[in-house]
Write an enzyme that holds these catalytic residues in place. Structure first.
Site, PDB file in Angstrom:
ATOM      1  N   LYS A  75      14.530   4.223  -1.849  1.00 17.27           N
ATOM      2  CA  LYS A  75      13.933   4.782  -0.624  1.00 17.27           C
ATOM      3  C   LYS A  75      14.993   4.848   0.478  1.00 17.27           C
ATOM      4  CE  LYS A  75       9.977   3.923   2.491  1.00 17.27           C
ATOM      5  NZ  LYS A  75       8.845   3.022   2.773  1.00 17.27           N
ATOM      6  N   SER A 150       4.243   5.060   2.996  1.00 14.25           N
ATOM      7  CA  SER A 150       5.369   5.860   3.411  1.00 14.25           C
ATOM      8  C   SER A 150       6.372   6.121   2.293  1.00 14.25           C
ATOM      9  CB  SER A 150       6.104   5.179   4.573  1.00 14.25           C
ATOM     10  OG  SER A 150       6.596   3.928   4.165  1.00 14.25           O
ATOM     11  N   SER A 174       2.727   0.609   1.919  1.00 14.90           N
ATOM     12  CA  SER A 174       3.563   1.756   1.557  1.00 14.90           C
ATOM     13  C   SER A 174       4.131   1.754   0.148  1.00 14.90           C
ATOM     14  CB  SER A 174       4.721   1.897   2.533  1.00 14.90           C
ATOM     15  OG  SER A 174       4.266   2.501   3.698  1.00 14.90           O
TER      16      SER A 174
END
Ligand code: GLN
Length: 471
Positions: A75, A150, A174
């Site tokens: 990420k 997210s 997330s």
């Protein structure tokens, strides 16, 4: 489709020359190109192929690490030296990291191949991956829908076979919510289990790094590598790390708590039925007992979460001022105006909203009414879990009240969007570990996720339970 079901099978097939690691990495790179419309990656690393060559040799020499040849995406809020680190924000456009996060370094040390940085909501603030300066990510199961957020890019990348495993971060759900929306596994470890060094801070007392995979064995394997005390993160804990890969198959007698508060109004009927069916099926086992429990303060979790995380975020994001990092508005001659213009242009709408909310709840007239009070409620939520774990080993809930929603469906109403996190934020408030596992699909074919929660530093029971639920 991949030609293996988990990493140990992949490794065996590389050893027997049934699979070439270089070809395998090439397939992932081709898939990324082919499925570019998903927008799962911010950056793809071409040096992955060279890595594959080196690591394949190590495999044949018998000198390779535990993750040899596992292809992993990271990420884009986690640092890798000399690679871009943007947090999907304009304010960090063109910024490259000067050091590597501990969690990533541990993967590299075990010979994983890092294939790129994945898209996410800006600074990990969001539940749909629609708040990204790189554009939204599409759900590979249904491209008209969001992948969750997210860590939407990380979840989509695994679900679409663009890598073996990915790392995400979970501040309020997330990892678990996008795992649930994309039909894969996602683990949020205990706060302090995995070092946060090199993770861009959103809400420092909530943030944790964890893996996504399409099988539970790889989740266990990656956790066993990234877990542990790190001198560079004083909040990481020196607590014995079980051999997650081995304990996963250990038979366990289980008491599973069903919190009544998580099955009431607001829960989609099809999600409820899918989870109930799973419970009914498992209650046939003599060694699993289901017990109704209560987590009475969960109804305050969203409000508490959004007061405390915005407060922490407003402090953490002060550093993006155009002086030391990333983008600067050079047109200004006054310092104050430079700060204002840089931040106004660099941050997206949701990030600005959080900074303003956080500044408000920390301001002198409101500090006690909001921030101090929310800290007290956080304690009550923690105590609910402490009490519950005296009666049960694991708590079972839906991961999200609904399956993946349509792109744009909730983006005009932030409160509606915040409610997506109703079942996940309490784990971060309490610092406990949680996992989302796929348990089927709704009538439109959208994946349904089930969440398991355990007491602090008891990740192994989550892995064991997840494994049993799959048999
Ligand atoms: N969706 C939540 C939020 O917007 C959780 C984000 C996260 O876990 N990083 O804050």
């Amino acid at each position: 489709m991949l030609q293996y079901k988990n990493h140990s099978e992949k490794l065996a097939k590389i050893q027997s020359k049934e699979i070439s690691l270089i070809e395998n990495v090439q397939i992932f790179l081709d898939n990324i190109e082919l499925k570019k419309d998903l927008n799962a990656f911010n950056f793809v690393f071409d040096d992955a192929l060279a890595q594959a060559n080196i690591i394949e040799n190590k495999i044949f020499n018998g000198t390779a690490g535990k993750l040899a040849g596992m292809v992993i995406a990271i990420k884009d809020v986690i640092a890798i030296k000399d690679k871009p680190l943007t947090c999907s924000s304009k304010i960090l456009e063109n910024f490259s990291s000067v050091y590597t996060a501990t969690a990533v370094q541990k993967l590299i040390d075990e010979d994983a191949i890092i294939i790129g940085k994945t898209n996410c909501d800006e600074f990990a603030m969001g539940s749909s991956n629609e708040n990204s300066a790189f554009g939204k990510v599409l759900n590979p199961v249904d491209k008209s829908r969001v992948p969750g957020g997210s860590s939407g890019g990380s979840a989509a990348a695994v679900a679409a076979n663009l890598c073996d495993v990915s790392l995400g971060t979970d501040t309020g759900g997330s990892i678990r919510q996008p795992a649930s929306f994309c039909g894969i596994y996602g683990l949020k470890p205990t706060y302090g289990r995995v070092s946060r060094y090199g993770l861009t801070a959103f809400a420092s007392s909530f943030d944790s790094i964890g893996p996504f995979a399409n099988n539970i064995e790889d989740i266990a394997l990656v956790l066993s590598v990234i877990a542990g005390k790190d001198q560079l993160d004083s909040t990481s804990k020196e607590i014995e790390i079980p051999n997650y890969v081995e304990v996963i198959d250990k038979p366990s007698v289980l008491k599973i708590g069903i919190p009544q508060e998580f099955f009431g109004n607001g829960l989609n009927e099809e999600v409820k039925i899918a989870i109930q069916q799973k419970i009914d099926y498992l209650s046939k086992n003599d060694d699993i007992e289901f017990i109704n429990i209560h987590l009475p303060h969960n109804e305050y979790s969203i409000a508490t979460y959004y007061i405390l995380t915005t407060a922490e975020a407003s402090a953490n994001l002060q550093r993006y001022d155009g002086v030391r990092y990333g983008v600067r508005d050079n047109k200004q001659t006054e310092l104050d105006e430079m700060y204002t213009q840089t931040r106004s242009k660099g941050f997206g709408k949701e990030v600005k909203r959080r900074i303003m909310l956080g500044t408000y709840v920390l301001s002198s007239g409101y500090y006690d009414a909001y921030y101090t009070k929310a800290q007290k409620v956080r304690r009550l939520i923690q105590e609910d879990f402490t009490n519950a774990f005296q009666k049960v080993d694991v708590i079972l809930t839906p991961t999200s009240p609904f399956t993946a929603f349509k792109i744009g469906e909730k983006s005009s109403d932030p409160l509606e969007m915040y409610l997506s996190d109703i079942y996940t934020t309490s784990a971060n408030l309490a610092g406990i570990p949680g996992i989302s596992i796929p348990v089927g699909n709704d009538s439109s074919g959208l994946p349904i996720g089930m969440q398991l929660l355990a007491n602090q530093f008891n990740e192994e029971i989550l892995l064991q339970t997840a494994k049993r639920f799959n048999q």
